[in-house]
Design a protein around this motif. Structure first.
Motif, short mmCIF file in Angstrom:
data_model
loop_
_atom_site.label_atom_id
_atom_site.label_comp_id
_atom_site.label_asym_id
_atom_site.label_seq_id
_atom_site.Cartn_x
_atom_site.Cartn_y
_atom_site.Cartn_z
N VAL A 1 8.32 104.46 26.23
CA VAL A 1 8.69 105.47 27.24
C VAL A 1 9.92 105.01 28.02
O VAL A 1 10.83 105.79 28.30
CB VAL A 1 7.50 105.74 28.19
N TRP A 2 9.97 103.71 28.35
CA TRP A 2 11.11 103.16 29.09
C TRP A 2 12.40 103.31 28.28
O TRP A 2 13.42 103.76 28.81
CB TRP A 2 10.86 101.69 29.42
N GLU B 1 6.31 93.34 39.39
CA GLU B 1 5.47 94.01 38.39
C GLU B 1 5.87 93.59 36.98
O GLU B 1 5.01 93.34 36.12
CB GLU B 1 5.59 95.54 38.51
N GLN C 1 1.04 98.40 26.66
CA GLN C 1 2.35 97.83 26.98
C GLN C 1 3.41 98.36 26.03
O GLN C 1 4.52 98.70 26.44
CB GLN C 1 2.29 96.30 26.91
N SER D 1 15.47 95.88 29.01
CA SER D 1 14.67 95.38 30.14
C SER D 1 13.18 95.58 29.93
O SER D 1 12.40 95.48 30.87
CB SER D 1 15.07 96.09 31.43
N TYR D 2 12.74 95.90 28.72
CA TYR D 2 11.30 96.07 28.48
C TYR D 2 10.67 94.70 28.24
O TYR D 2 11.37 93.69 28.10
CB TYR D 2 11.06 97.01 27.29
N ILE D 3 9.33 94.66 28.20
CA ILE D 3 8.60 93.40 27.97
C ILE D 3 8.31 93.28 26.48
O ILE D 3 7.51 94.06 25.94
CB ILE D 3 7.25 93.38 28.74
N ARG E 1 4.35 101.77 27.12
CA ARG E 1 5.22 101.72 28.30
C ARG E 1 6.64 101.40 27.88
O ARG E 1 7.61 101.97 28.40
CB ARG E 1 4.73 100.63 29.28
N ASN E 2 6.77 100.45 26.94
CA ASN E 2 8.10 100.06 26.46
C ASN E 2 8.81 101.23 25.80
O ASN E 2 10.00 101.47 26.04
CB ASN E 2 7.99 98.90 25.46
N TYR F 1 3.55 91.78 34.21
CA TYR F 1 3.31 92.35 32.88
C TYR F 1 3.61 91.32 31.80
O TYR F 1 2.87 91.20 30.81
CB TYR F 1 4.20 93.59 32.66
N GLU G 1 13.51 106.88 28.24
CA GLU G 1 14.11 107.31 29.52
C GLU G 1 15.52 106.74 29.67
O GLU G 1 16.42 107.42 30.17
CB GLU G 1 13.24 106.86 30.69
N LYS H 1 20.36 99.11 30.01
CA LYS H 1 19.06 98.73 30.60
C LYS H 1 17.93 98.78 29.57
O LYS H 1 16.78 98.45 29.89
CB LYS H 1 18.68 99.71 31.74
#
Lengths: 173, 278
Positions: free
Chosen positions: B257-258, B218, B251, B273-275, B254-255, B222, B261, B270
């Motif tokens: 929020v990642w 995934e 996107q 580790s986003y895009i 999403r980044n 992305y 978290e 970690k």
């Protein structure tokens, strides 16, 4: 000689206690690592599927546990913990707990251990085609319950050793 | 963040003329499908309609949404609720399921999305010009991505190979031979052998890490999607920029929020580790 034997016994009990403590600590660290891994995998699943696809809105309105912790008292008075999986039927325990003999008629009913019926896979709450990260999260949490049983079994044992050690120490001061 | 994006989207839409306004309608259909599935799944779990409506995507709102949960079968859902909505044309292949259980809801979601994607692709292709040059490759990739993800996620589930093949959109580069081979795949290694014949996808599969430390499929998809959407801004006078802008903003969300978290779970290593979006 008696004093030397006593000191030797106290030393061995203390060493045993410290070994047990070290083992308990390492099991706790492993347990926490699995829990953290599970939550991280859930975050990855949320990243892949979308934040609203993995959340409380997907939880079943009526949840049944897949794993339960049952407590009982062993013959030596120690508390025993047992992790019971859903669908596993524990045998009726007969023996030391009974106060009297069974009668043929008018049998006093011993409350049967609870039977947990196998509940559907909670992974299906999020859909059938779920990403690998969500399956990984489930595996981490399932492994965590196994490690939990090991931690639960160690604690009462350690407490017993500790009280025996203290009792011995106080009795001979 | 989502509210801001929706405000911007509505602003663009309110100032658009044909064919851009139809293009925007097509964009919202994807969110409508997600909302319908959310409502139907929520009804299966006996959730409150008000809670479900609150969690629906604003870009996919339509007036008949509140009535979605009364339907027991896809046929009821279509005839009673969705026949007047933009989703109506996508229901033609979805009436075969008799009840809406978990498996059939998943099948319904994927069949609706397949029909929608093919219709969107044909619209862009018929439009021609720079819009077709930009949007057709993006939608082809989206179709192929869905085929790969459906295949990967179906391993170990009750979805049969034939049922899986019926969910693959046919407007991608994999159609027809690649989809036929993919339908027979039983594990990730067999999927990799299928993409050996496709130069675009082979490097993507090679970039997938093994184990928990590396990138997932995934993530790799992305990344590729971001590259294609960024390239949309290098051309002028086409509708694809609006699609690319919306996807890049999603996107971004999403980044964020990642990262949030990772911070809350104390996994600071970690965070990266986003895009990234260039």
């Amino acid at each position: 000689m008696a004093a030397a034997d006593l000191r030797a016994e106290l030393d061995s009990l203390l060493l045993q206690l410290l070994w047990d403590l070290e083992e308990l600590e390492s099991k706790r660290v492993a347990l926490n690592a699995r829990v953290e891994e599970g939550w991280l995998s859930l975050s990855k699943a949320r990243y892949a599927m979308g934040a609203k696809s993995v959340g409380p809105l997907q939880y079943a309105s009526r949840m049944e546990p897949q794993v339960c912790v049952c407590t009982s008292e062993a013959q030596n008075g120690l508390q025993k913990f047992r992790v019971v999986r859903a669908g596993a039927q524990s045998p009726e325990e007969v023996g030391p707990r009974e106060a009297a003999l069974r009668r043929r008629k008018g049998l006093t009913r011993i409350p049967e251990p609870e039977v947990f019926s196998a509940s559907p896979n909670p992974l299906n709450w999020f859909g059938i085609l779920v990403p690998h990260s969500l399956r990984q999260a489930q595996a981490s949490f399932q492994e965590e319950t196994l490690k939990l049983q090991m931690v639960l079994e160690m604690k009462p044992q350690m407490e017993a050793t500790d009280s025996f050690f203290l009792g011995l120490l106080v009795a001979h001061l | 963040m989502r509210r801001k994006l929706c405000g911007e989207f509505e602003y663009f839409r309110n100032h658009s003329l044909e064919p851009l306004s139809t293009f925007f309608t097509y964009m919202t259909c994807g969110y409508m499908i997600d909302n319908v599935i959310l409502l139907v799944s929520g009804a299966l779990q006996k959730k409150s309609v008000r809670d479900l409506l609150g969690r629906c995507h604003p870009l996919g709102r339509f007036s008949e949404m509140e009535a979605v949960n009364i339907a027991d079968t896809p046929s009821d859902l279509f005839h009673a609720v969705l026949v007047e909505t933009p989703l109506a044309p996508f229901f033609q292949d979805c009436m075969s399921e008799n009840t809406l259980d978990e498996l059939n809801i998943e099948v319904l979601r994927n069949k609706l999305y397949k029909s929608y994607l093919e219709a969107f692709y044909n619209f862009c292709k018929d439009h021609g010009d720079v819009t077709a040059e930009i949007m057709c490759p993006i939608l082809e990739f989206e179709a192929d991505r869905r085929a790969f993800i459906i295949t990967l996620n179906s391993f170990g589930t009750e979805l049969s190979k034939d049922a899986r093949e019926a969910l693959y959109p046919t407007c991608g580069q994999l159609y027809p031979e690649g989809l036929r081979l993919l339908a027979q795949a039983e594990d990730f290694e067999q999927m990799k052998r299928v993409v050996d014949h496709y130069g675009v996808y082979k490097p993507l599969f090679e970039a997938v890490g093994d184990g928990s430390g590396g990138k997932s499929l995934e993530d790799v998809f992305y990344e590729h999607e971001v590259k294609m959407n960024v390239l949309a801004f290098t051309r002028q006078f086409h509708c694809g920029v609006f699609y690319a802008y919306t996807k890049l903003r999603e996107q971004e969300m999403r980044n964020i929020v990642w990262i949030a978290e990772c911070i809350s779970q104390r996994h600071r290593t970690k965070i990266n580790s986003y895009i990234p979006i260039p």
